[in-house]
Structures are given as structure tokens and as C-alpha cells.
Write a protein that holds these residues in place. Structure first.
Motif, PDB file in Angstrom:
ATOM      1  N   LEU A 124       1.189  -1.170  -0.172  1.00 27.61           N
ATOM      2  CA  LEU A 124      -0.379   0.046   0.158  1.00 27.61           C
ATOM      3  C   LEU A 124       0.693   1.185   0.106  1.00 27.61           C
ATOM      4  O   LEU A 124       0.394   2.220  -1.258  1.00 27.61           O
ATOM      5  CB  LEU A 124      -0.966   0.175   1.501  1.00 27.61           C
ATOM      6  CG  LEU A 124      -2.176  -0.843   1.014  1.00 27.61           C
ATOM      7  CD1 LEU A 124      -2.994  -1.072   2.800  1.00 27.61           C
ATOM      8  CD2 LEU A 124      -3.136  -0.690  -0.464  1.00 27.61           C
ATOM      9  N   PHE A 125       1.840   1.369   0.380  1.00 21.09           N
ATOM     10  CA  PHE A 125       3.115   2.707   0.829  1.00 21.09           C
ATOM     11  C   PHE A 125       3.587   3.282  -0.480  1.00 21.09           C
ATOM     12  O   PHE A 125       3.401   3.728  -0.793  1.00 21.09           O
ATOM     13  CB  PHE A 125       3.901   2.085   1.819  1.00 21.09           C
ATOM     14  CG  PHE A 125       5.145   2.970   1.780  1.00 21.09           C
ATOM     15  CD1 PHE A 125       5.259   3.736   1.967  1.00 21.09           C
ATOM     16  CD2 PHE A 125       6.142   2.797   1.589  1.00 21.09           C
ATOM     17  CE1 PHE A 125       5.807   5.396   2.047  1.00 21.09           C
ATOM     18  CE2 PHE A 125       7.435   3.937   1.709  1.00 21.09           C
ATOM     19  CZ  PHE A 125       6.766   4.935   1.989  1.00 21.09           C
ATOM     20  N   TYR A 131       2.256   2.520  -3.462  1.00 16.63           N
ATOM     21  CA  TYR A 131       0.740   2.147  -4.157  1.00 16.63           C
ATOM     22  C   TYR A 131       1.224   3.646  -3.673  1.00 16.63           C
ATOM     23  O   TYR A 131       0.784   4.901  -4.549  1.00 16.63           O
ATOM     24  CB  TYR A 131       0.013   1.554  -3.658  1.00 16.63           C
ATOM     25  CG  TYR A 131      -1.099   1.498  -5.127  1.00 16.63           C
ATOM     26  CD1 TYR A 131      -1.157   1.357  -6.430  1.00 16.63           C
ATOM     27  CD2 TYR A 131      -2.247   2.435  -4.815  1.00 16.63           C
ATOM     28  CE1 TYR A 131      -2.385   1.121  -7.388  1.00 16.63           C
ATOM     29  CE2 TYR A 131      -3.331   2.993  -5.733  1.00 16.63           C
ATOM     30  CZ  TYR A 131      -3.524   2.003  -7.223  1.00 16.63           C
ATOM     31  OH  TYR A 131      -4.371   2.631  -7.653  1.00 16.63           O
ATOM     32  N   ALA A 132       0.717   4.361  -2.395  1.00 22.99           N
ATOM     33  CA  ALA A 132       0.178   5.532  -2.160  1.00 22.99           C
ATOM     34  C   ALA A 132       1.406   6.343  -2.875  1.00 22.99           C
ATOM     35  O   ALA A 132       1.455   7.436  -3.194  1.00 22.99           O
ATOM     36  CB  ALA A 132       0.638   5.755  -0.876  1.00 22.99           C
ATOM     37  N   SER A 133       2.642   5.555  -2.583  1.00 21.58           N
ATOM     38  CA  SER A 133       3.688   7.134  -3.049  1.00 21.58           C
ATOM     39  C   SER A 133       4.241   6.790  -4.690  1.00 21.58           C
ATOM     40  O   SER A 133       4.828   7.672  -4.922  1.00 21.58           O
ATOM     41  CB  SER A 133       5.297   6.585  -2.357  1.00 21.58           C
ATOM     42  OG  SER A 133       5.587   5.309  -1.955  1.00 21.58           O
ATOM     43  N   LEU A 170       0.872   6.257  -7.193  1.00 23.16           N
ATOM     44  CA  LEU A 170       0.368   7.403  -6.329  1.00 23.16           C
ATOM     45  C   LEU A 170       0.377   8.943  -6.477  1.00 23.16           C
ATOM     46  O   LEU A 170       0.544  10.024  -7.605  1.00 23.16           O
ATOM     47  CB  LEU A 170      -1.051   7.917  -5.554  1.00 23.16           C
ATOM     48  CG  LEU A 170      -2.048   6.823  -5.797  1.00 23.16           C
ATOM     49  CD1 LEU A 170      -2.924   6.617  -4.546  1.00 23.16           C
ATOM     50  CD2 LEU A 170      -2.594   6.316  -7.348  1.00 23.16           C
ATOM     51  N   LEU A 171       2.108   8.897  -6.199  1.00 21.43           N
ATOM     52  CA  LEU A 171       2.199  10.509  -5.733  1.00 21.43           C
ATOM     53  C   LEU A 171       3.746  10.854  -6.993  1.00 21.43           C
ATOM     54  O   LEU A 171       3.002  11.765  -7.888  1.00 21.43           O
ATOM     55  CB  LEU A 171       2.770  10.434  -4.341  1.00 21.43           C
ATOM     56  CG  LEU A 171       3.217  12.098  -4.329  1.00 21.43           C
ATOM     57  CD1 LEU A 171       2.556  12.845  -4.034  1.00 21.43           C
ATOM     58  CD2 LEU A 171       4.715  11.752  -2.781  1.00 21.43           C
ATOM     59  N   ILE A 177      -0.488  -5.762  -5.096  1.00 23.16           N
ATOM     60  CA  ILE A 177      -1.425  -4.238  -5.120  1.00 23.16           C
ATOM     61  C   ILE A 177      -0.254  -3.982  -6.311  1.00 23.16           C
ATOM     62  O   ILE A 177      -0.671  -2.864  -6.522  1.00 23.16           O
ATOM     63  CB  ILE A 177      -1.139  -3.873  -3.764  1.00 23.16           C
ATOM     64  CG1 ILE A 177      -1.438  -4.389  -2.930  1.00 23.16           C
ATOM     65  CG2 ILE A 177      -1.184  -2.773  -3.778  1.00 23.16           C
ATOM     66  CD1 ILE A 177      -2.243  -4.406  -1.422  1.00 23.16           C
TER      67      ILE A 177
END
Lengths: 427, 338
Positions: free
Chosen positions: A210-211, A213-215, A218-219, A303
Motif C-alpha cells: 500500500l505504501f 502504491y500511495a507513494s 499515486l504521487l 498491489i
């Protein structure tokens, strides 16, 4: 004790003289902890428990199958064993032996579980393991209903190798340097890093996914790809490797480090020439064990990379599957052939983990400063070379004698207890 | 200490300037800066894990409000979702796993440190390490396709005999009907917990074994000399000395059990109700929820899953910090060079 009793027989009035037999060589007192009686008792209890369970089975017992058999036989075994022991032992001994039986059986259960978990996929995947196409094709052509002769897990093998390579490229330098950092510096900051790393060793792997994916996705704007999966795996492996390497480095005797510092070497030289070579085998083990853990992770790949049935060599572009993820995805299919393929992928994965693991044990597992035969030979050869060099240097300076006196003391492994052997090997 | 006693000698020989011992400069300063940089990087990475999850899940949490912790269903697209069911499910699975893993790990650790012959200790330790390295998807295969169907009698027997214990009851089951389908006893919290228990056993075991082998030999021999049996010695020497190792190892195992994903996702059949009946089919956990909903989630669904991941992260972080504090206390005062 017994000698005193035998050589000075107690005066027994009005009885025949003591038996002359003890005058011969004394019988040795049996100090073994396992006697024949114990073995017989265990075996007897086992046999009778099995027999009783066989009698009860299918008649009264609520269980069927192997698991049920063991579930009934085991308590029966403990009961019968206690009963047998109570015939001739006191309560203290009975308790001791029962605990011993329980401890032994839990060890057997744990090892049995390991063997079963590893063997079961091999049995289930037997049909597909012998087929060459399983290792040379991806699933692009094969649908769920196609026979095992079509399709394979090449795409997953490629994905696993590329992702773990990416993860290792990030983890090994960063992890090892951080482990050295934890050992070479002291202070509040070091303690903070160590505490955080220790707490992160059990970071759920899905959270690592998840980390990333988020960083990263997405970022930063990467797409879901093998590279992202490799990064997610490295987040998960990093604390494991740091912690294992930290433990290994802590075992380097501080006398070695102090000796190096006392000789005038700086901190970098000491770390590079003394600490790291001494701990080399342990560090290799820590890297390999962390790799074995990283290879088997499913959820970060799920993920960060996603499933694809196609072979994808490029880790920076598009979905890339790994062996554990392929196992999981194929297993979710209800078709028998896909399930067999899932077991096949699992077998390939287990084999990879086993190879890494055996390598780790062969290369490492040695404590700091204990050398293998080859290392010892190389060390002695280096000592011999140094000796020649020192003698030569001394001769050039025209001062033979005292300089060449004790060459071993200058050798790089002179601190090792084995190398203090005065024979410098092949001189 | 020996340097301290030689101070008077140094005073007695005043000639020559006192040599200043300063920290070595130049290369070593760069080296230390590099080391510190690596430390900062790792610390930064680990700290940002929580931050990123927080900022990505913030929107979802603010939409759901307090309902996020009290709602059981998971329908993020209609803004009706919460982690009550999955969080309780996670805790239940982890509890079952601990109940399985603790005695097994204790037995195995005692066997390796106290009972096993010397030549067997190293191979056994390796096998336990190997057990920790076997991928969780392999455990999942074993549990989901073999164990829970082969051993289906165990939950049936437990639920029939002990149905008066509330959480062992299986409400859907009909024990009087011999043709009733067996799958009410499968895909349950119990089986997921059992498999997770086998997975965390090696981690607990290795911490316990380490603390058991540190029990001082003098006390052990003292116990034997006083006439103790082996179990008496273990109870009076080994277990008290290893107590904090036992607690810490168990908590470390708990942290792992909470985060276990794929094996749980493979075994359970997910439901979104608080399922207190651990033997009945249907269970859930936070990580299994994320793994199963990830592929088909909408944009808001992803944010909601991030929020669930944040909850899981915080939960494991608390457990792990507590565990490492307990273990660190058990190791205090023990240097590497004895």
C-alpha cells in the motif's frame, strides 16, 4: 559411593559372610538417562493407544480420517503412558516423563507440519512438473480449460527474478550500510533507528505494498509494474536484513576492532578491513535469508504490479506477475488444471526458497572469526607471503634476524586462535 | 578500567606534550556522515509509511467519520463502510493463532534447548528457520485445499460437545442430520488461525529458544544437584529466566499474525458481519479484505482500503513496539563479548 559400601561390608552378625561376588571388578553405575524400561514403556503405550483407537474408530469415536485418528490416539497415548509409569515410578518422575513426551511430540508435530506443507504441493503438482512446457511457456495461449500440455509459469519465474533483483539492488547496500551504522555509532539517534527497524520487521507486507502504491504510483506517477513490486518487496525486506546483519555485526569481537584502532587504523579502515570481513559469512546469510522471505511475498506484488498471464521482460512497463502471485491467482480458478498449475508454481517457488536457504547455510552459519578450511588456507598463504616480504625487506635493509623473527604476528589472521599455530603453513 | 589506574604514572612523567586523542578526521568524517545518511534514509522510509497511508486514507476516514470503526459492512461506493467486522475478525484469527502457536513454540524451543541431542540442535534450528521462510501462499494452499477438509471432524466434534461455550457454537449446523453439508465447519476463523499459528510458530520459537539457552548453567546444575528432575529444573530455572523472552516472542508472533494476508485470504470465505463463532464458516481480516477488494476497487474504494491499511499498520506497530521493548529488556546487560 558404591565403592565404600562394597569394600567395607557392614558387619552382619550371625549371618553367612557377604557374597564373594562383589570382590570382582566393580560393575559400572549406569548413568544413562534412557533405560530399556523407558523405551519399552513408550513403545507399549504407543502400540496400545493405536490399538485402542483402532477399536474405537468408526464405532464410538466422533472422528474419521488420519487427523481424527491422531486426535484420539494422542490423548490415549499420554494416559496409557502415565498409567504404565505409575506402576513403578513416583509422581515426580511421572510428571517429568509426561512433560518430556509432550515436548518431544510437539517437536515431531512441528517438523511433521513443515514436511507436510512442503511435500503436499509436490504431490499435487506431480502431473505438471515433468512437462517441459511448464517451464518454457507463459499463460498467453492457455485458457483455464486447456490441458496441462499448454502454458506454463515462465512469466512468473521471470517476474520473480527481476523483482527480487530490483529489491536486492535497493536493499543490500542500504541495509548493510545501515547495519554498520547501528554498530559503528552510538547515541540517541542510533537507538531510535534500531528501535524503529526492530518494530518494522513485522510490518505487514500488504502495508508495504500500500505504501509503494500511495507513494510511487499515486504521487510520483509510475504505473503498476515490476519495478514498483520490487520496491514494495524491498520495503518489506529492509528491516529484516538490517536486523539480521546488525545481530551478526554485534558478534564481531570488540577486541578485533580495538586492535585495529590501536594500530592506528581509522574507523572506515577498521570497518572495511576488519569488521566486515570477519562477519562476511554471517552477512551473506542475512542477505540470503531476507531474499528467501522477499521471494515468497504475494501481497506487495498483488498491489504494486498486478496479475498478467503474459510474459513481460520489462519491469518498468505494465503488469508483471511473480511466482507467489501466479500461485494465488491460478488457485482462485475452480478448474482442476489451473489448480494443478498453481501447485506447480508453488513447487518452483519452494525450490527457489530451498536453494537460497541451503546456500545460506552452506556459506554462512559460521560465527564471526571462525574460518572455513579454504579461508584458513588462504590466510596461512597470505601469512607466508607476508613473511617472505618481511624477510626480503629486512635483507634489503641489511638487517637480518630480529625482523624476520616472528612473521605470524604480522599475519592478517593472527588474532584467530587457530592461526597462532607456530607453523606458518607452506613456507 | 586499567587505563584509569595508570593515570598516576602519566602524571609522574610530565615531559613532552600530552598527546591529544581526537576523533579521526577526513575520510572517517565522510564515512560517519554516509552511515548517518543511510540511517536517516531508513528512518525516513519507515516513518513515511504511516504518513502516506494516513494522507491517502484521510479522505475516506473523513467521509465515514466515526462510523469507520463501528460499521460492519464494506460498501465504499455507497459511502457505507467500516472496519468493525474485519478488525474483530483479525483479532480473533490472531488469538486462535496464538493459542495454537504458543504451546507448539514452547515445546519446540524447550526440545531444542533442553532435550535434543547436541548433534540435532543445529539442523533443528535450521528447519525452524526454514519453516519461517516457506512462503505464506504455500501454507495457504495446504490449509485451504487439504487440512480444513481432512480435519473437518475436529470443529464438528468441538462444536457438538462444547456448543454451550458461546464462541464454539455453530448456529447453522444440524448435528442430527447425518447428510448435512460439512462446509459449515470449513473456511472459518478456526482454520485460518490454525494455519497462521503454524506460520508464526517459528518466529516465536526462535526468540524463546534464544532466551532459554541464556539460562545460566550454574543455576541449572544447582537445580540438578538438589535432586530436581529435568522438568523440575526447567520449571524452576529455564522458564523463569526465559520469561520475558517468552512474552516478547509471543507478542512478536502476534504482530505477524495480525498482518498475515494471503494464507488467510485463501482459507476464509469473507463475510462482513462480526462473526463470534470461530468454528462456523465465514470470517474476515483487514489484510484479507485489502487483498480481495484491491483489484476491483473504485478510486474511493482504494482510499477506503488505504484507511483500513492504516488501521492495520497502527495496530501492528503498537504490538511490535511493545514486543521489542519486552525483548530488549530481556537482553539488557548482555554484551557480545562475555
Amino acid at each position: 559411593m558404591s565403592t565404600v559400601e562394597q569394600t567395607r561390608p557392614v558387619a552382619a552378625p550371625a549371618t553367612p559372610p557377604p557374597d564373594p561376588a562383589p570382590a570382582g571388578p566393580e560393575t559400572r553405575r549406569d548413568t544413562r538417562s534412557i533405560h530399556r524400561v523407558d523405551v519399552v514403556a513408550v513403545l507399549g503405550a504407543l502400540v496400545s493407544a493405536a490399538a485402542l483407537t483402532g477399536l474405537l474408530f468408526d464405532q464410538i469415536a466422533p472422528f474419521s480420517g488420519v487427523v481424527g485418528f491422531i486426535a484420539i490416539a494422542y490423548p490415549l497415548f499420554l494416559g496409557i503412558y502415565a498409567l504404565l509409569l505409575s506402576l513403578e515410578e513416583n509422581g515426580l518422575t511421572i510428571r517429568d516423563k509426561l512433560v518430556s513426551a509432550v515436548v518431544h511430540s510437539s517437536a515431531i508435530l512441528a517438523i511433521g507440519a513443515l514436511v507436510a506443507v512442503v511435500i503436499y504441493p509436490v504431490i499435487m503438482a506431480w502431473d505438471v512438473l515433468g512437462l517441459g512446457n511448464f517451464y518454457t511457456e507463459d499463460m498467453a495461449e492457455a485458457g483455464t480449460l486447456d490441458p496441462l500440455e499448454l502454458g506454463g509459469v515462465l512469466h512468473a519465474m521471470v517476474g520473480t527474478l527481476e523483482q527480487i533483483t530490483i529489491a536486492l539492488t535497493i536493499t543490500v547496500p542500504l541495509g548493510l550500510v545501515t547495519a554498520v551504522f547501528l554498530n559503528e555509532t552510538k547515541g540517541a539517534f542510533t537507538r531510535l533507528v534500531r528501535t524503529v527497524v526492530e518494530a518494522m520487521t513485522a510490518l505487514p507486507s500488504i502495508v508495504a505494498g500500500l505504501f509503494i502504491y500511495a507513494s510511487l504510483i499515486l504521487l510520483v506517477g509510475f504505473e503498476r509494474s515490476g519495478f514498483a513490486a520490487g520496491c514494495a518487496i524491498s520495503i518489506m525486506m529492509l528491516p529484516i536484513m538490517i536486523r539480521a546483519a546488525d545481530v551478526v555485526l554485534r558478534l564481531v569481537p570488540s577486541s578485533l576492532r580495538e586492535a585495529s584502532l590501536a594500530m592506528g587504523a581509522g574507523q572506515l579502515r577498521t570497518a572495511w578491513h576488519v569488521v566486515l570481513p570477519t562477519a562476511r559469512s554471517g552477512l551473506t546469510t542475512s542477505v540470503l535469508l531476507a531474499t528467501a522471505r522477499g521471494v515468497g511475498e504475494t501481497s506487495p506484488v498483488l498491489i504494486a504490479a498486478g496479475y498478467t498471464p503474459y510474459l513481460n521482460f520489462n519491469p518498468f512497463d505494465g503488469a508483471q506477475v511473480s511466482l507467489p502471485l501466479a500461485t494465488y491467482q491460478m488457485w482462485t480458478s475452480s478448474e482442476d488444471t489451473m489448480q494443478t498449475r498453481a501447485f506447480g508454481a508453488a513447487v518452483v517457488l519452494i525450490t527457489l526458497v530451498l536453494v537460497l536457504f541451503v546456500l545460506a547455510r552452506l556459506l554462512g552459519g559460521r560465527g564471526a572469526g571462525n574460518f572455513s578450511k579454504g579461508q584458513l588456507r588462504r590466510g596461512l598463504r597470505a601469512s607466508a607471503r607476508d613473511r617472505e616480504r618481511f624477510i626480503g625487506a629486512a635483507r634489503d635493509r641489511g638487517a637480518p634476524g630480529p625482523v624476520a623473527h616472528n612473521p605470524v604476528a604480522h599475519s592478517p589472521i593472527a588474532h584467530s586462535p587457530i592461526a597462532t599455530n607456530p607453523d606458518p603453513g607452506p613456507a | 578500567m586499567t587505563q584509569m589506574t595508570s593515570v598516576p604514572d602519566a602524571l609522574a612523567a610530565p615531559e613532552g606534550a600530552r598527546r591529544r586523542v581526537s576523533p579521526s578526521g577526513g575520510v572517517d568524517r565522510v564515512f560517519r556522515a554516509g552511515l548517518r545518511g543511510a540511517g536517516f534514509t531508513v528512518l525516513g522510509l519507515m516513518a513515511t509509511v504511516g504518513l502516506f497511508l494516513f494522507f491517502n486514507g484521510l479522505h475516506a476516514i473523513s467521509v465515514a467519520g466515526f462510523d469507520f470503526v463501528s460499521t460492519q459492512t464494506w460498501e465504499p461506493d455507497s459511502h457505507h463502510f467500516g472496519i468493525a467486522a474485519v478488525l474483530v475478525g483479525t483479532l480473533l484469527i490472531a488469538s486462535v493463532a496464538l493459542v495454537v502457536a504458543f504451546p507448539l513454540a514452547l515445546g519446540m524451543a524447550l526440545y531444542i534447548s533442553e532435550y535434543a541431542p547436541r548433534w540435532l540442535k543445529r539442523p533443528l534450528t535450521s528447519m525452524i528457520d526454514l519453516m519461517a521462510a516457506v512462503p505464506s501462499v504455500v501454507y495457504g494452499l495446504f490449509g485451504s485445499t487439504l487440512l480444513q477438509w481432512e480435519g473437518i471432524d475436529i470443529p464438528r466434534w468441538l462444536s457438538i460437545q462444547f456448543h454451550w461455550i458461546p464462541f464454539l457454537d455453530v448456529p447453522e449446523a444440524d448435528p442430527n442430520n447425518p447428510l448435512a453439508p460439512e462446509n459449515v465447519y470449513a473456511t472459518s476463523t478456526f482454520w485460518a488461525g490454525l494455519i497462521v499459528g503454524f506460520m508464526i510458530m517459528p518466529f516465536i520459537c526462535s526468540v524463546m529458544r534464544e532466551s532459554f539457552t541464556q539460562a545460566p548453567p550454574g543455576e541449572r546444575e544447582g537445580a540438578y544437584a538438589l535432586g530436581s528432575t529435568r522438568w523440575g529444573m526447567i520449571r524452576s530455572v529455564v522458564l523463569p529466566f526465559g520469561r520475558s523472552g517468552m512474552i516478547g516472542g509471543t507478542m512478536l508472533g502476534l504482530g505477524r499474525a495480525l498482518g498475515e494476508t494471503i494464507a488467510v485470504a485463501m482459507i476464509i470465505s469473507p463475510i462482513f458481519l462480526i462473526q463470534p463463532h470461530i468454528l462456523a464458516n465465514g470470517a474476515n481480516s483487514v489484510s484479507a479484505l485489502i487483498a480481495q477488494k484491491w483489484g476491483a476497487a473504485s478510486e474511493f474504494g482504494l482510499e477506503a482500503l488505504m484507511a483500513a491499511g492504516l488501521a492495520l499498520f497502527l495496530l501492528t506497530l503498537v504490538v511490535n513496539f511493545a514486543a521489542s521493548a519486552v525483548i530488549a529488556r530481556s537482553r539488557s546487560g548482555q554484551g557480545s563479548d562475555a
